[in-house]
Every structure is written in structure tokens, then in C-alpha cells.
Design a protein around this motif. Structure first.
Motif, PDB file in Angstrom:
ATOM      1  N   ALA A 109      46.949 -21.632  64.056  1.00 15.01           N
ATOM      2  CA  ALA A 109      46.691 -22.386  65.286  1.00 15.01           C
ATOM      3  C   ALA A 109      47.987 -22.793  65.989  1.00 15.01           C
ATOM      4  O   ALA A 109      47.980 -23.140  67.169  1.00 15.01           O
ATOM      5  CB  ALA A 109      45.864 -23.631  64.971  1.00 15.01           C
ATOM      6  N   PHE A 110      49.104 -22.728  65.253  1.00 16.61           N
ATOM      7  CA  PHE A 110      50.380 -23.155  65.825  1.00 16.61           C
ATOM      8  C   PHE A 110      51.254 -21.985  66.269  1.00 16.61           C
ATOM      9  O   PHE A 110      52.441 -22.173  66.565  1.00 16.61           O
ATOM     10  CB  PHE A 110      51.153 -24.004  64.801  1.00 16.61           C
ATOM     11  N   SER A 111      50.666 -20.778  66.336  1.00 13.27           N
ATOM     12  CA  SER A 111      51.475 -19.587  66.652  1.00 13.27           C
ATOM     13  C   SER A 111      52.210 -19.724  67.978  1.00 13.27           C
ATOM     14  O   SER A 111      53.422 -19.439  68.067  1.00 13.27           O
ATOM     15  CB  SER A 111      50.573 -18.348  66.680  1.00 13.27           C
ATOM     16  N   GLU A 112      51.516 -20.156  69.011  1.00 12.36           N
ATOM     17  CA  GLU A 112      52.169 -20.287  70.318  1.00 12.36           C
ATOM     18  C   GLU A 112      53.218 -21.386  70.309  1.00 12.36           C
ATOM     19  O   GLU A 112      54.300 -21.227  70.888  1.00 12.36           O
ATOM     20  CB  GLU A 112      51.125 -20.570  71.399  1.00 12.36           C
ATOM     21  N   LEU A 113      52.905 -22.498  69.653  1.00 14.72           N
ATOM     22  CA  LEU A 113      53.873 -23.596  69.599  1.00 14.72           C
ATOM     23  C   LEU A 113      55.101 -23.202  68.787  1.00 14.72           C
ATOM     24  O   LEU A 113      56.223 -23.603  69.126  1.00 14.72           O
ATOM     25  CB  LEU A 113      53.218 -24.838  68.979  1.00 14.72           C
ATOM     26  N   LYS A 114      54.889 -22.433  67.724  1.00  9.32           N
ATOM     27  CA  LYS A 114      56.038 -21.991  66.931  1.00  9.32           C
ATOM     28  C   LYS A 114      56.968 -21.115  67.771  1.00  9.32           C
ATOM     29  O   LYS A 114      58.197 -21.178  67.634  1.00  9.32           O
ATOM     30  CB  LYS A 114      55.558 -21.229  65.689  1.00  9.32           C
ATOM     31  N   GLN A 115      56.387 -20.306  68.651  1.00 12.98           N
ATOM     32  CA  GLN A 115      57.197 -19.475  69.542  1.00 12.98           C
ATOM     33  C   GLN A 115      58.080 -20.338  70.437  1.00 12.98           C
ATOM     34  O   GLN A 115      59.223 -19.995  70.738  1.00 12.98           O
ATOM     35  CB  GLN A 115      56.273 -18.602  70.399  1.00 12.98           C
ATOM     36  N   ILE A 116      57.528 -21.489  70.857  1.00 12.92           N
ATOM     37  CA  ILE A 116      58.276 -22.386  71.762  1.00 12.92           C
ATOM     38  C   ILE A 116      59.311 -23.214  71.014  1.00 12.92           C
ATOM     39  O   ILE A 116      60.462 -23.343  71.440  1.00 12.92           O
ATOM     40  CB  ILE A 116      57.295 -23.311  72.505  1.00 12.92           C
ATOM     41  N   PHE A 117      58.924 -23.788  69.872  1.00  7.80           N
ATOM     42  CA  PHE A 117      59.772 -24.791  69.221  1.00  7.80           C
ATOM     43  C   PHE A 117      60.751 -24.216  68.198  1.00  7.80           C
ATOM     44  O   PHE A 117      61.786 -24.826  67.929  1.00  7.80           O
ATOM     45  CB  PHE A 117      58.895 -25.851  68.543  1.00  7.80           C
ATOM     46  N   GLU A 118      60.407 -23.068  67.602  1.00  7.08           N
ATOM     47  CA  GLU A 118      61.343 -22.498  66.646  1.00  7.08           C
ATOM     48  C   GLU A 118      62.464 -21.767  67.389  1.00  7.08           C
ATOM     49  O   GLU A 118      62.353 -21.495  68.585  1.00  7.08           O
ATOM     50  CB  GLU A 118      60.601 -21.588  65.667  1.00  7.08           C
TER      51      GLU A 118
END
Length: 338
Positions: free
Chosen positions: A270-279
Motif C-alpha cells: 500500500a506504500f509503493s507510491e509513497l516509497k517512490q516519493i520519500f525514499e
């Protein structure tokens, strides 16, 4: 024992906060109906049936009652008044719960039409009233405030022999209860020992106690309610205000929802898109010439992910040679390295 409207099932106790005034009692019912609780709880005191002039005060608080017996008389309502109280609760969608303190009170409550009984902690060893209630076939909420496990075992055995459905509330008979007296650990102990619904009866005058009890698995919450803790009465200092009650109901419902929805930390899709942004990706922090051998001090990490080598793999690039000149803050990719 099915007494579930919401989880946890919340019971606001008026107790003796009405000071013997029917008008004040109705005012409490009206106010409590706005808080979101499931039930409102009363104590049915019939002085002549339950007490005598020899009963001492728990705390000598009354300025107008010579004896505790006189106090119970002043706190009493007639059977017809109790019928009106029950009808008023029904009209507002509140479950009517009451603790009887005499066999006569049980008779009255049966005539009123109660669905289940609350047993105060002082009545756990009163097998006469337990027998009277068992004969009604109604389920029981048993408060454990002053009871040892030996006493609870005997009461539980008594109820089970008579096929009475019951739940138990962890409770500490202290007003107000201090943090070291809460006994939150007992909630799980009771669950394991008796395998019945377990709740928490609170006298701390603090919201966090019932919130913690919910997180510990309590499925029933009972607490005293008062308009203001500065009001006269034996329980005022151990009660929540109306606004605190409203806040508490929302809080424990949120905690209960959280407890019913465990998170799988191995599944973070569920955090795939957020990981793209924050990592982050690796970059160089200064201008570097072709053939420079990279060191830790040359590196920075920058958002977003996948614009350079993953920052998590920085150790793999240390000691490798640059194929091209790099400007300060350029991302570092595999094709840049020899």
C-alpha cells in the motif's frame, strides 16, 4: 452473554449524582444521551430493605443526613418513578441498567422490565441476592472490586450451576482510583480464568484509564458521570464530566477499531507510491572529475527513489571509479561507474 451494541459497550453510571432529585436525574439522562454511550446505569436503593440505622458512612460526606440509612432514604424513588425513569431511557435509545441492593429491588426491576443486572462489588458474596437474580433467568454483569479470586470463583460457580450468563468487570473500589491501583493486568487474568466477556469499571476520573483498558481487551466499560467534579456527593471526584464522556466514547471506539484491524508489517504494498516519493537515490555532493575514486564523503542521498542508485546500497559504490565528470548534486547511476 449478548449485551453488545458497540465495541466496547459503554455504560455511564449516574449512581447517586442525582442527590435524590428526580429532576436532576432526568437532566443527567438527557445529557448522557448526547455522549454516544450505549447504556445509563442506576443504583436502586430501598433503604428499609437493604440497610439499617447501624450502617456506617463509607465517607462522612453528608451535611443533611444523620446516618447512612437516612441518606439511602433520601436517595430513593418510588416504583412508579422508576418506571418513568426506564421509559425515559428507552425513549432516548439508552439501555437501562441498574444495580439492585435488595431482593425487593429485584422484584421492582422485574416489574419495570430490565434486560440484565449489574452486581456491585459489595454483593458478590451475597448469594441470597444472586439466587434471587438467577431465578429471573436474566444475565449478569459482575463487578469484582472488593473480591479475591477465591470469592469470585465461588460466585462464578454459583452462577454457572444456575446457568446464568455473566460477564465480569475488573474494578478497584477506591474513589478516585490512583494509577497504581488500576489493575489493568487483571483484565487478561480474568479472561483466561473464566473465559467470559471481561470489562473494566473505572473510578479514576481520567479518560486514559478506559482507553488503556480497551487496548488491554476490555469489551465493557463502566464509569461514573457527573456534571462537574466540584459538585457535592461521594462519587463526584471519581467521575468523568459529560464532555469527557463524549470524548472517551469516540476514543475507545477508535482504539477498538484499531484492535480489530491488525497490520501485517510484511505487506507494505500500500506504500509503493509513497516509497517512490520519500525514499532516496544516491548523488554526489561536490564536482568530481572522471576517474575519481568514490569515497563515503563524496555521497549524498536525494529524493525521489529510482533516479539514481538506491541509497540503501551506498556501500557498493565506495571505491569505484567514475567514468564521466559529475557536477555537484548530480544523481549517481550504474552507467557512471567503472
Amino acid at each position: 452473554m449478548a449485551i453488545k451494541k458497540s465495541s466496547p459497550y459503554t455504560i455511564a453510571e449516574i449512581g447517586q449524582a442525582h442527590e435524590g432529585s428526580l429532576g436532576i436525574l432526568y437532566s443527567y439522562i438527557d445529557a448522557i444521551a448526547q455522549t454516544g454511550v450505549d447504556a445509563v446505569k442506576f443504583q436502586m436503593h430501598i433503604a428499609e430493605a437493604e440497610s439499617s440505622e447501624h450502617e456506617p458512612f463509607r465517607v462522612k460526606f453528608s451535611l443533611e443526613d444523620k446516618t447512612r440509612f437516612d441518606y439511602w432514604k433520601r436517595m430513593s424513588f418510588s416504583l412508579e418513578q422508576w418506571k418513568g425513569i426506564k421509559q425515559h431511557c428507552d425513549s432516548l435509545g439508552l439501555d437501562f441498567i441498574c444495580s439492585p441492593f435488595s431482593n425487593l429491588a429485584v422484584d421492582w426491576l422485574e416489574e419495570i422490565g430490565i434486560e440484565y443486572y449489574k452486581i456491585g462489588s459489595g454483593e458478590v458474596t451475597n448469594f441470597l441476592i444472586l439466587e434471587k437474580i438467577a431465578q429471573t433467568g436474566k444475565p449478569v454483569i459482575l463487578s469484582s472490586g472488593m473480591s479475591s479470586y477465591d470469592e469470585l470463583d465461588r460466585a462464578v460457580h454459583f452462577l454457572r450451576e444456575r446457568k446464568v450468563g455473566f460477564s465480569i468487570l475488573q474494578c478497584t473500589t477506591a474513589y478516585p482510583t490512583q494509577p497504581e491501583q488500576y489493575g489493568l493486568n487483571v483484565i487478561q487474568e480474568l479472561k483466561v480464568r473464566y473465559n467470559v466477556p471481561i470489562g473494566f469499571s473505572d473510578h479514576s476520573a481520567k479518560m486514559e484509564t478506559c482507553i488503556a483498558a480497551t487496548a488491554m481487551g476490555a469489551s465493557i466499560l463502566e464509569f461514573h458521570v457527573v456534571f462537574d467534579r466540584q459538585l457535592f456527593g461521594p462519587d463526584a471526584k471519581a467521575s468523568l464530566t459529560i464532555q469527557e464522556t463524549k470524548n472517551l466514547v469516540a476514543a475507545v471506539q477508535n482504539v477498538a477499531t484499531a484492535m480489530l484491524n491488525p497490520i501485517d508489517k510484511n505487506n507494505n504494498i500500500a506504500f509503493s507510491e509513497l516509497k517512490q516519493i520519500f525514499e532516496k537515490s544516491l548523488a554526489v555532493n561536490k564536482k568530481l572529475a572522471k576517474n575519481h575514486i568514490l569515497t563515503f564523503d563524496d555521497l549524498e542521498s536525494k529524493k525521489p527513489k529510482n533516479y539514481g542508485i538506491l541509497a540503501s546500497t551506498y556501500q557498493d559504490v565506495i571505491g569505484r571509479k567514475l567514468k564521466f565528470d559529475k557536477n555537484q548534486w548530480d544523481f549517481l547511476n550504474e552507467e557512471d561507474l567503472a
